[in-house]
Design a protein around this motif. Structure first.
Motif, PDB file in Angstrom:
ATOM      1  N   ALA A  93      27.022  34.002   8.290  1.00 35.62           N
ATOM      2  CA  ALA A  93      26.685  33.847   6.875  1.00 35.62           C
ATOM      3  C   ALA A  93      27.945  33.628   6.044  1.00 35.62           C
ATOM      4  N   GLY A 112      23.553  27.807   8.516  1.00 38.28           N
ATOM      5  CA  GLY A 112      22.607  28.486   7.629  1.00 38.28           C
ATOM      6  C   GLY A 112      21.262  28.709   8.297  1.00 38.28           C
ATOM      7  N   ALA A 113      20.804  27.717   9.043  1.00 39.43           N
ATOM      8  CA  ALA A 113      19.549  27.903   9.784  1.00 39.43           C
ATOM      9  C   ALA A 113      19.711  29.068  10.760  1.00 39.43           C
ATOM     10  N   LEU A 115      20.078  38.251   1.809  1.00 42.60           N
ATOM     11  CA  LEU A 115      19.290  37.318   2.612  1.00 42.60           C
ATOM     12  C   LEU A 115      18.455  36.401   1.717  1.00 42.60           C
ATOM     13  N   GLY A 140      18.831  36.633  10.744  1.00 39.80           N
ATOM     14  CA  GLY A 140      18.448  37.594   9.708  1.00 39.80           C
ATOM     15  C   GLY A 140      17.013  38.042   9.882  1.00 39.80           C
ATOM     16  N   ALA A 141      16.129  37.086  10.201  1.00 42.98           N
ATOM     17  CA  ALA A 141      14.726  37.425  10.398  1.00 42.98           C
ATOM     18  C   ALA A 141      14.561  38.335  11.619  1.00 42.98           C
ATOM     19  N   PHE A 179      20.172  27.919   0.798  1.00 44.80           N
ATOM     20  CA  PHE A 179      19.817  27.033   1.914  1.00 44.80           C
ATOM     21  C   PHE A 179      18.811  25.975   1.446  1.00 44.80           C
ATOM     22  N   TRP A 215      10.395  39.155   7.408  1.00 45.54           N
ATOM     23  CA  TRP A 215      11.071  38.790   6.159  1.00 45.54           C
ATOM     24  C   TRP A 215      10.905  39.921   5.163  1.00 45.54           C
ATOM     25  N   LEU A 225      19.499  32.401   8.841  1.00 48.12           N
ATOM     26  CA  LEU A 225      18.141  32.809   8.477  1.00 48.12           C
ATOM     27  C   LEU A 225      17.380  33.304   9.700  1.00 48.12           C
ATOM     28  N   HIS A 274      25.367  37.583  12.936  1.00 50.03           N
ATOM     29  CA  HIS A 274      24.698  37.212  11.677  1.00 50.03           C
ATOM     30  C   HIS A 274      25.669  37.190  10.493  1.00 50.03           C
ATOM     31  N   PHE A 329      20.592  33.859   0.178  1.00 54.00           N
ATOM     32  CA  PHE A 329      20.960  32.858   1.170  1.00 54.00           C
ATOM     33  C   PHE A 329      19.845  31.841   1.354  1.00 54.00           C
ATOM     34  N   LEU A 330      18.599  32.327   1.330  1.00 52.77           N
ATOM     35  CA  LEU A 330      17.472  31.401   1.478  1.00 52.77           C
ATOM     36  C   LEU A 330      17.451  30.396   0.329  1.00 52.77           C
TER      37      LEU A 330
END
Lengths: 252, 245
Positions: free
Chosen positions: B49, B89-90, B115, B96-97, B122, B108, B93, B45, B118-119
């Motif tokens: 990132a 990036g996908a 995070l 990360g989730a 994104f 989330w 995420l 992860h 980052f969203l």
């Protein structure tokens, strides 16, 4: 003088731009004044963006009343309702900002004029700032009347006005950049909120966090200075970015 | 520049580094005392990132070069960098989730500033391709895409700052920010994974550049051999077009 120019040094554009002493070059301040007068005159004679934005913001407040199912909001919830309303109303203004110029050939006319292109950025950003300020003169009292639970005093409103001014400057700069970009695309109205909303998240953070204590149930407290600094820093960064990049958006 | 040269060596180096890094992460690095095996996702992860963000910034730098030189090859470099960073990036995420679910019990969490930032980044870059696609004129498309890439690239650090300020630190962070940092036995696997991920990015970038250049050359050759009418025009696309020389 404009931002980094990249056209060949011998190009006609640079030759014109460099000649600050040249009698034919319209000075920046005069160009901005003329463009701003045009923007405001247009909006005064045939009001379009401002009434729509004001009406939209009041309607959004009504929508919030029913969606949240409460008659009064305060504190962080109140700040959220206020800023979502203002931000979404701003999206309408941003999508309309360059449409008339694009459709009626105003941009072509401006490009023919012997002046710095930054004048257009400054004039458009000032016009958008003025539109937002007028909309807020309607929307903030409407919010206080319709939804806000506590009654902040004049001092709290003065601090809110400072927050609004800083946030509006950020919205105006980003909005001018995004509006100029989106007007050339086919999906203009779709792209404006998609591009502008993520870019404006720091403004929402600073403005919402900053105005929460002003709208607090337990009486208004002062704005934390760091949120004003965040908004100021944002305005500075995007001001410089817009200044450097705007020239490339109205090239032809 | 020829993007196809030494691609095989680069691919092998990527494979070895990434596999080595992950092998060390699984068999050499100590188990995390709190999170147990799930903490191993950290080795995928976090490098992903970091590489994705660097890719976005690289895309912005190439965009600056494009505006300075008006060379459409820089636009292509910027486009490919951003497009690969979006794919990574996908992945960021998603991992990360999964990590959030495993260690905090929710898919989330809003109080993890990195995070959340980052969203936002994104979501912003997700409009890059639709924006390109909706401008038909090629020169204008390239110019506007570069302006977007520079704006978004400058927005990345500003956004991280604002989101971090907005949130309280309620969760323990893997990188201790005040003292120490990573324990020694976690450092080597982590840096190896980071290098592997960076190599993977570079390899994929080179592959896509090679592919785009080759198809542009192929079109040019076809046009030369069979005449201009025999080759259908490129049609509407979000991808930059190269001058066919």
């Amino acid at each position: 003088m404009s931002a980094p120019t990249s056209t060949p040094p011998a190009g006609g554009r640079d030759a014109v731009a460099e000649g600050a002493a040249s009698p034919r070059l319209v000075p920046m301040r005069a160009a901005v004044r003329a463009l701003l007068r045009k923007e405001l005159g247009l909006e005064l004679r045939a009001p379009q963006a401002v009434p729509a934005m004001a009406l939209f913001s009041v309607t959004t407040l009504v929508v919030f009343h029913f969606a949240l199912q409460r008659g009064e909001v305060a504190g962080d919830l109140g700040a959220g309702v206020l800023w979502v309303t203002l931000l979404f109303a701003a999206m309408l203004g941003i999508s309309r900002l360059f449409v008339a110029d694009h459709e009626e050939g105003g941009l072509d006319g401006f490009l023919l004029a012997p002046t710095d292109r930054t004048a257009m950025l400054v004039a458009k950003a000032l016009a958008l700032f003025a539109f937002l300020a007028v909309v807020e003169v309607v929307a903030v009292p409407a919010f206080a009347l319709l939804l806000l639970g506590p009654a902040p005093d004049a001092g709290a409103y003065a601090q809110l006005a400072a927050l609004l001014a800083l946030a509006d400057a950020g919205i105006a700069l980003v909005g001018t950049l995004v509006g100029a970009m989106a007007v050339q695309t086919r999906a203009r109205d779709l792209l404006v909120p998609l591009m502008a909303l993520p870019l404006l998240i720091p403004v929402v953070i600073g403005a919402a966090k900053g105005s929460t204590p002003l709208l607090s149930d337990a009486g208004a407290r002062a704005v934390e200075v760091r949120w004003l600094l965040v908004l100021g820093l944002y305005d500075l960064v995007f001001g410089l970015l817009a200044y450097a990049l705007f020239d490339y958006l109205i090239e032809d | 520049m020829l993007y196809g040269t030494r691609l095989r060596a680069l691919s092998i180096a990527t494979f070895v580094t990434l596999t080595g890094g992950l092998a060390l992460a699984f068999f050499y690095a100590p188990m995390d005392a709190d999170q147990g095996f799930m903490q191993k996702i950290f080795y995928v992860h976090v490098p992903m990132a970091i590489v994705a963000l660097c890719g976005f910034v690289f895309g912005g730098v190439m965009a600056i070069q494009h505006l300075r030189t008006r060379d459409s090859r820089y636009d292509l470099r910027s486009y490919v960098a951003i497009h690969l960073s979006l794919i990574l990036g996908a992945g960021v995420l998603l991992t990360g989730a999964i990590w959030a679910k495993a260690s905090w019990g929710h898919w989330w969490v809003w109080d993890e500033p990195t995070l959340v930032s980052f969203l936002i980044v994104f979501l912003l870059y997700a409009t890059y391709q639709p924006m390109r696609f909706s401008i038909e004129d090629r020169e204008k498309q390239a110019r506007y895409a570069s302006v977007f890439a520079i704006t978004a690239g400058a927005f990345v650090p500003l956004n991280f700052l604002a989101v971090r300020l907005a949130q309280a630190y309620t969760h323990p962070r893997v990188f201790a920010t005040t003292d120490g940092g990573l324990p020694a036995r976690m450092q080597l696997p982590f840096y190896l994974c980071l290098a592997g991920m960076a190599l993977l990015y570079v390899t994929l970038w080179r592959y896509e550049m090679t592919s785009k250049h080759t198809s542009a050359q192929l079109r040019a050759l076809r046009r030369k051999l069979a005449g201009d009418d025999a080759v259908a025009p490129a049609g509407r696309t979000a991808a930059p077009s190269l001058p066919t020389t």
